[in-house]
Design a protein around this motif. Sequence first.
Motif, PDB file in Angstrom:
ATOM      1  N   VAL A  62       0.850  -1.187   0.000  1.00 50.19           N
ATOM      2  CA  VAL A  62       0.000   0.000   0.000  1.00 50.19           C
ATOM      3  C   VAL A  62       0.888   1.240   0.000  1.00 50.19           C
ATOM      4  O   VAL A  62       1.723   1.402   0.893  1.00 50.19           O
ATOM      5  N   THR A  63       0.743   2.084  -1.004  1.00 45.20           N
ATOM      6  CA  THR A  63       1.521   3.322  -1.087  1.00 45.20           C
ATOM      7  C   THR A  63       0.580   4.498  -1.315  1.00 45.20           C
ATOM      8  O   THR A  63      -0.642   4.326  -1.379  1.00 45.20           O
ATOM      9  N   GLN A  64       1.166   5.678  -1.466  1.00 43.48           N
ATOM     10  CA  GLN A  64       0.365   6.861  -1.769  1.00 43.48           C
ATOM     11  C   GLN A  64      -0.409   6.687  -3.074  1.00 43.48           C
ATOM     12  O   GLN A  64      -1.466   7.306  -3.270  1.00 43.48           O
ATOM     13  N   ASN A  65       0.092   5.835  -3.967  1.00 46.87           N
ATOM     14  CA  ASN A  65      -0.619   5.602  -5.223  1.00 46.87           C
ATOM     15  C   ASN A  65      -1.907   4.802  -5.014  1.00 46.87           C
ATOM     16  O   ASN A  65      -2.836   4.884  -5.823  1.00 46.87           O
ATOM     17  N   THR A  66      -1.961   4.040  -3.932  1.00 45.84           N
ATOM     18  CA  THR A  66      -3.161   3.269  -3.607  1.00 45.84           C
ATOM     19  C   THR A  66      -4.337   4.201  -3.338  1.00 45.84           C
ATOM     20  O   THR A  66      -5.486   3.883  -3.655  1.00 45.84           O
TER      21      THR A  66
END
Length: 223
Positions: A76-80
């Motif tokens: 899970v990253t900021q792109n998620t």
Amino acid sequence: MKKWLNLINVLIAALAVQFVAMPVTAHPSGELALAELPYYGSADFTPHWFKPDSPELADFHQVPAFSFTDQQGEIVTQNTVKDKIYVASFFFTRCPGICPRMKSQLSKVQSEFIDDDDVMILSHSIQPGNDTVEVLQQYAKKNHIDAAKWLLVTGEREQIYSLAKKAYFANEDLGEYVSKEDFLHTENLVLVDKNRHIRGIYNGLNNTSVANLITDIKRLIGE
């Protein structure tokens, strides 16, 4: 008599909350109005009001890049959460106190927006050493947490605590002391918009506050 006085006080408090939450209307001149919800950029949660196209937003506080692992073992990253509205919270699976109550309140958010792909919940474990992917998966199953809507994340303890304090402004003053190793335990829920700006903070143990959170999410959807 005391019972009626208490009831009146509750009604007055509820009306006060609704009044504060009233949106800013457009100017008669046709100019862009201020956003309905304020922006927050510091730990004292001083509200800042901007127009949607304000150049000040370019350098205003945002939740920075991050990388965690959720209950399904997915990264899970900021792109998620790119172009999504999300609610950030902090918990740990063995918590016997406020966490079960917060879970119950967040379940209302999950149910309200279960069919809206633009809204998510991101709950960070403050005990990542114990809350492994397997533990989070079992917790999610037990509590009917939908992985498509509500992510329980674990990862590097240092990153979780740094993000909590510096990005979401959750600290000892806002939370409950757990131990020297795990001091961060706050009942606050943080509302983040599609540009990773903080737009609201709510008491996750309070029915009225969580109802306001749901209302404010709907306002952000309309921005």
